[in-house]
Motif scaffolding. Structure first.
Motif, PDB file in Angstrom:
ATOM      1  N   ILE A  30       0.878  -1.166   0.000  1.00  0.00           N
ATOM      2  CA  ILE A  30       0.000   0.000   0.000  1.00  0.00           C
ATOM      3  C   ILE A  30       0.920   1.222   0.000  1.00  0.00           C
ATOM      4  CG2 ILE A  30      -1.903   1.181   1.145  1.00  0.00           C
ATOM      5  CD1 ILE A  30      -2.489  -1.694   0.135  1.00  0.00           C
ATOM      6  N   THR A  31       1.043   1.853  -1.138  1.00  0.00           N
ATOM      7  CA  THR A  31       1.989   2.951  -1.301  1.00  0.00           C
ATOM      8  C   THR A  31       1.501   4.207  -0.603  1.00  0.00           C
ATOM      9  OG1 THR A  31       0.955   3.772  -3.323  1.00  0.00           O
ATOM     10  CG2 THR A  31       2.593   2.006  -3.560  1.00  0.00           C
ATOM     11  N   PRO A  32       2.391   5.188  -0.404  1.00  0.00           N
ATOM     12  CA  PRO A  32       1.939   6.471   0.160  1.00  0.00           C
ATOM     13  C   PRO A  32       0.824   7.103  -0.663  1.00  0.00           C
ATOM     14  CG  PRO A  32       4.336   6.326   0.218  1.00  0.00           C
ATOM     15  CD  PRO A  32       3.862   5.140  -0.559  1.00  0.00           C
ATOM     16  N   GLU A  33       0.871   6.931  -1.996  1.00  0.00           N
ATOM     17  CA  GLU A  33      -0.195   7.485  -2.838  1.00  0.00           C
ATOM     18  C   GLU A  33      -1.518   6.785  -2.554  1.00  0.00           C
ATOM     19  OE1 GLU A  33       2.767   6.484  -3.904  1.00  0.00           O
ATOM     20  OE2 GLU A  33       3.669   8.434  -4.433  1.00  0.00           O
ATOM     21  N   ASN A  34      -1.462   5.447  -2.397  1.00  0.00           N
ATOM     22  CA  ASN A  34      -2.684   4.710  -2.044  1.00  0.00           C
ATOM     23  C   ASN A  34      -3.228   5.184  -0.704  1.00  0.00           C
ATOM     24  OD1 ASN A  34      -1.318   1.555  -3.272  1.00  0.00           O
ATOM     25  ND2 ASN A  34      -2.517   3.088  -4.372  1.00  0.00           N
ATOM     26  N   LEU A  35      -2.338   5.332   0.258  1.00  0.00           N
ATOM     27  CA  LEU A  35      -2.753   5.736   1.596  1.00  0.00           C
ATOM     28  C   LEU A  35      -3.379   7.127   1.581  1.00  0.00           C
ATOM     29  CD1 LEU A  35      -2.885   5.150   4.593  1.00  0.00           C
ATOM     30  CD2 LEU A  35      -0.530   5.965   4.815  1.00  0.00           C
ATOM     31  N   ARG A  41     -13.884  12.620   2.509  1.00  0.00           N
ATOM     32  CA  ARG A  41     -14.819  13.294   1.616  1.00  0.00           C
ATOM     33  C   ARG A  41     -16.160  12.578   1.512  1.00  0.00           C
ATOM     34  NH1 ARG A  41     -11.698  13.994  -3.856  1.00  0.00           N
ATOM     35  NH2 ARG A  41     -13.579  15.113  -4.466  1.00  0.00           N
ATOM     36  N   PHE A  42     -16.232  11.333   1.977  1.00  0.00           N
ATOM     37  CA  PHE A  42     -17.466  10.572   1.880  1.00  0.00           C
ATOM     38  C   PHE A  42     -17.878  10.048   3.262  1.00  0.00           C
ATOM     39  CE2 PHE A  42     -15.865  10.663  -2.353  1.00  0.00           C
ATOM     40  CZ  PHE A  42     -16.996  10.743  -3.150  1.00  0.00           C
ATOM     41  N   PRO A  43     -18.160  10.946   4.206  1.00  0.00           N
ATOM     42  CA  PRO A  43     -18.504  10.492   5.557  1.00  0.00           C
ATOM     43  C   PRO A  43     -19.858   9.802   5.637  1.00  0.00           C
ATOM     44  CG  PRO A  43     -18.835  12.858   5.362  1.00  0.00           C
ATOM     45  CD  PRO A  43     -18.162  12.424   4.091  1.00  0.00           C
ATOM     46  N   GLY A  44     -20.693   9.920   4.589  1.00  0.00           N
ATOM     47  CA  GLY A  44     -22.001   9.288   4.615  1.00  0.00           C
ATOM     48  C   GLY A  44     -21.999   7.811   4.307  1.00  0.00           C
ATOM     49  N   LEU A  45     -20.879   7.276   3.834  1.00  0.00           N
ATOM     50  CA  LEU A  45     -20.819   5.846   3.535  1.00  0.00           C
ATOM     51  C   LEU A  45     -20.715   5.024   4.811  1.00  0.00           C
ATOM     52  CD1 LEU A  45     -18.328   5.749   0.526  1.00  0.00           C
ATOM     53  CD2 LEU A  45     -20.786   5.356   0.445  1.00  0.00           C
ATOM     54  N   SER A  46     -21.362   3.870   4.823  1.00  0.00           N
ATOM     55  CA  SER A  46     -21.156   2.925   5.918  1.00  0.00           C
ATOM     56  C   SER A  46     -19.781   2.285   5.765  1.00  0.00           C
ATOM     57  CB  SER A  46     -22.237   1.845   5.893  1.00  0.00           C
ATOM     58  OG  SER A  46     -22.057   0.995   4.772  1.00  0.00           O
ATOM     59  N   ARG A  47     -19.364   1.547   6.772  1.00  0.00           N
ATOM     60  CA  ARG A  47     -18.072   0.856   6.686  1.00  0.00           C
ATOM     61  C   ARG A  47     -18.058  -0.149   5.529  1.00  0.00           C
ATOM     62  NH1 ARG A  47     -15.410  -0.322  12.626  1.00  0.00           N
ATOM     63  NH2 ARG A  47     -15.635   1.800  13.432  1.00  0.00           N
ATOM     64  N   THR A  48     -19.152  -0.870   5.354  1.00  0.00           N
ATOM     65  CA  THR A  48     -19.229  -1.846   4.267  1.00  0.00           C
ATOM     66  C   THR A  48     -19.104  -1.166   2.918  1.00  0.00           C
ATOM     67  OG1 THR A  48     -20.591  -3.349   5.587  1.00  0.00           O
ATOM     68  CG2 THR A  48     -20.701  -3.591   3.195  1.00  0.00           C
ATOM     69  N   ALA A  73      -9.627  -8.521   3.059  1.00  0.00           N
ATOM     70  CA  ALA A  73      -8.277  -7.966   3.130  1.00  0.00           C
ATOM     71  C   ALA A  73      -8.318  -6.447   3.272  1.00  0.00           C
ATOM     72  CB  ALA A  73      -7.485  -8.359   1.881  1.00  0.00           C
ATOM     73  N   CYS A  74      -9.183  -5.807   2.490  1.00  0.00           N
ATOM     74  CA  CYS A  74      -9.287  -4.352   2.569  1.00  0.00           C
ATOM     75  C   CYS A  74      -9.837  -3.919   3.919  1.00  0.00           C
ATOM     76  CB  CYS A  74     -10.170  -3.844   1.434  1.00  0.00           C
ATOM     77  SG  CYS A  74     -10.255  -2.040   1.304  1.00  0.00           S
ATOM     78  N   SER A  75     -10.827  -4.640   4.428  1.00  0.00           N
ATOM     79  CA  SER A  75     -11.406  -4.302   5.727  1.00  0.00           C
ATOM     80  C   SER A  75     -10.366  -4.392   6.841  1.00  0.00           C
ATOM     81  CB  SER A  75     -12.580  -5.242   6.023  1.00  0.00           C
ATOM     82  OG  SER A  75     -13.184  -4.928   7.255  1.00  0.00           O
ATOM     83  N   LYS A  76      -9.520  -5.436   6.793  1.00  0.00           N
ATOM     84  CA  LYS A  76      -8.461  -5.571   7.795  1.00  0.00           C
ATOM     85  C   LYS A  76      -7.459  -4.427   7.690  1.00  0.00           C
ATOM     86  CE  LYS A  76      -8.740 -10.609   8.159  1.00  0.00           C
ATOM     87  NZ  LYS A  76      -8.050 -11.901   7.886  1.00  0.00           N
ATOM     88  N   LEU A  77      -7.135  -4.042   6.450  1.00  0.00           N
ATOM     89  CA  LEU A  77      -6.222  -2.924   6.260  1.00  0.00           C
ATOM     90  C   LEU A  77      -6.785  -1.651   6.866  1.00  0.00           C
ATOM     91  CD1 LEU A  77      -3.743  -1.520   4.959  1.00  0.00           C
ATOM     92  CD2 LEU A  77      -5.163  -1.220   2.914  1.00  0.00           C
ATOM     93  N   LEU A  78      -8.050  -1.353   6.602  1.00  0.00           N
ATOM     94  CA  LEU A  78      -8.661  -0.135   7.123  1.00  0.00           C
ATOM     95  C   LEU A  78      -8.718  -0.155   8.652  1.00  0.00           C
ATOM     96  CD1 LEU A  78     -11.595   0.435   4.592  1.00  0.00           C
ATOM     97  CD2 LEU A  78      -9.273   1.343   4.526  1.00  0.00           C
ATOM     98  N   ALA A  79      -9.001  -1.324   9.212  1.00  0.00           N
ATOM     99  CA  ALA A  79      -9.043  -1.435  10.677  1.00  0.00           C
ATOM    100  C   ALA A  79      -7.669  -1.165  11.284  1.00  0.00           C
ATOM    101  CB  ALA A  79      -9.550  -2.819  11.080  1.00  0.00           C
ATOM    102  N   ARG A  80      -6.607  -1.698  10.675  1.00  0.00           N
ATOM    103  CA  ARG A  80      -5.267  -1.476  11.191  1.00  0.00           C
ATOM    104  C   ARG A  80      -4.823  -0.034  11.002  1.00  0.00           C
ATOM    105  NH1 ARG A  80      -2.240  -5.978  12.281  1.00  0.00           N
ATOM    106  NH2 ARG A  80      -0.972  -4.451  13.397  1.00  0.00           N
ATOM    107  N   GLY A 133      -3.999   5.272  13.909  1.00  0.00           N
ATOM    108  CA  GLY A 133      -4.246   6.706  13.848  1.00  0.00           C
ATOM    109  C   GLY A 133      -4.079   7.300  12.462  1.00  0.00           C
ATOM    110  N   GLU A 134      -4.014   6.450  11.438  1.00  0.00           N
ATOM    111  CA  GLU A 134      -3.839   6.922  10.066  1.00  0.00           C
ATOM    112  C   GLU A 134      -5.156   7.223   9.366  1.00  0.00           C
ATOM    113  OE1 GLU A 134      -1.107   7.578   8.580  1.00  0.00           O
ATOM    114  OE2 GLU A 134       0.516   6.440   9.523  1.00  0.00           O
ATOM    115  N   LEU A 135      -6.274   6.794   9.976  1.00  0.00           N
ATOM    116  CA  LEU A 135      -7.555   6.860   9.284  1.00  0.00           C
ATOM    117  C   LEU A 135      -8.667   6.843  10.320  1.00  0.00           C
ATOM    118  CD1 LEU A 135      -9.163   6.452   6.512  1.00  0.00           C
ATOM    119  CD2 LEU A 135      -9.081   4.015   7.039  1.00  0.00           C
ATOM    120  N   ARG A 136      -9.772   7.511   9.988  1.00  0.00           N
ATOM    121  CA  ARG A 136     -10.964   7.405  10.829  1.00  0.00           C
ATOM    122  C   ARG A 136     -12.110   6.888   9.976  1.00  0.00           C
ATOM    123  NH1 ARG A 136     -12.756  12.386  14.423  1.00  0.00           N
ATOM    124  NH2 ARG A 136     -13.058  13.349  12.380  1.00  0.00           N
ATOM    125  N   ARG A 137     -12.620   5.716  10.342  1.00  0.00           N
ATOM    126  CA  ARG A 137     -13.726   5.114   9.593  1.00  0.00           C
ATOM    127  C   ARG A 137     -15.060   5.564  10.176  1.00  0.00           C
ATOM    128  NH1 ARG A 137     -13.148  -1.179   9.517  1.00  0.00           N
ATOM    129  NH2 ARG A 137     -12.518  -0.817  11.692  1.00  0.00           N
TER     130      ARG A 137
END
Length: 305
Positions: free
Chosen positions: A16-21, A30-37, A60-67, A72-76
């Motif tokens: 997961i590159t810095p650009e991906n992150l 920018r999309f706070p209205g989306l659910s986690r799914t 795999a993506c869900s685990k990445l977002l959780a980690r 502290g890199e992301l707020r879901r």
């Protein structure tokens, strides 16, 4: 496991590159209205994190977002019971329900008027909508990704059909050339393009000009409805028509522009090629300045998205 390095995260064999992150962070903000799914499924699509069959690598993506969130890199988005989905057995049971008998409607449009689009807002209507597409539409029902809207087509006495809107196709040569945006602009502004992924007038409903009337109403109504649901107004509608089944006459009559054909090659996946039937591509601008806005960075300043 996910290992953090100074410049790279790694999950399920993918760096997961810095650009991906940066893209993941920006998209979530920018999309706070989306659910986690919905957030996870949409990021899989946008980042091409897919199986060779083209399905999202959701776990795999869900685990990445959780980690990332734990670091502290992301707020879901917060967990919300309203966006929970039934398990596979419940979904199978819903699709397996006996088809509802719908009366035939043979009428002129003026005699049937007023015909209106009603935005689905409760779970009972959502189940009715999904079942109707599964039973009556040639492509069946497929859960939309990203932002979406379901509409019931109704008159004062009858339920006449369904309209489903969902996320736009990621990349289309003819559409992208017609808009004139760069790859970076497309990735940033794609959410302002909305796909009419399903359009169904029920079998037995024979009302001349009904379909084009509904499409005209959709173009006038979608801006306010989408803003009320998701906090922003889309700029362009798109759709695909199988020329072996339909000619797209109702889209032409409603003022949609024919952009050309899809390639028929499907999405390109590493190590896999496959073919689909070429489809007609139609588009309907929703604002006069849609090209200027889609080819700019002006949309970034909007609070949602």
């Amino acid at each position: 496991m996910l290992d953090k390095a100074p410049t790279t995260w790694r999950q399920a064999g993918r760096d997961i590159t810095p650009e991906n992150l940066a893209y993941i962070r920006t998209f979530a903000e920018r999309f706070p209205g989306l659910s986690r799914t919905e957030l996870t499924a949409t990021l899989c699509e946008h980042l091409d994190w897919l199986t060779p069959a083209g399905r999202p690598k959701f776990q795999a993506c869900s685990k990445l977002l959780a980690r990332l969130e734990a670091a502290g890199e992301l707020r879901r988005p917060a967990l919300d019971e309203r966006f929970s989905h039934p398990g596979p057995h419940a979904r199978a049971a819903a699709v397996a329900r006996a088809p509802r008998q719908r009366p035939s409607v043979v009428s002129s449009l003026s005699a049937l008027a007023p015909v209106h689009l009603r935005l689905v807002s409760d779970r009972a209507d959502e189940h009715r909508f999904n079942d109707a597409l599964a039973q009556c539409h040639p492509l069946g029902y497929k859960k939309p990704f990203g932002y979406w809207a379901r509409y019931l087509i109704e008159s004062s006495e009858h339920w006449l059909g369904c309209v489903l809107l969902s996320g736009a196709a990621k990349a289309l040569t003819a559409r992208d050339r017609w808009i004139g945006w760069s790859e970076r602009q497309r990735l940033a502004n794609l959410p302002w393009v909305v796909n009419n992924s399903r359009f169904l007038i029920f079998p037995g409903v024979e009302v001349p000009h009904l379909a084009s009337h509904v499409l005209g109403q959709l173009a006038r109504q979608i801006g306010e409805d989408w803003h009320a649901c998701w906090g922003y107004r889309p700029l362009l509608l798109e759709t695909f028509v199988d020329p072996e089944r339909f000619r797209g006459s109702c889209y032409r009559a409603a003022g949609w522009t024919l952009l050309g054909h899809t390639s028929g090659r499907g999405l390109v996946r590493p190590g896999k090629t496959y073919h689909t039937r070429p489809k007609l591509m139609f588009a309907k601008p929703l604002q006069a300045e849609f090209r200027t806005l889609l080819c700019s960075h002006q949309l970034r300043g909007q609070s949602a998205p």
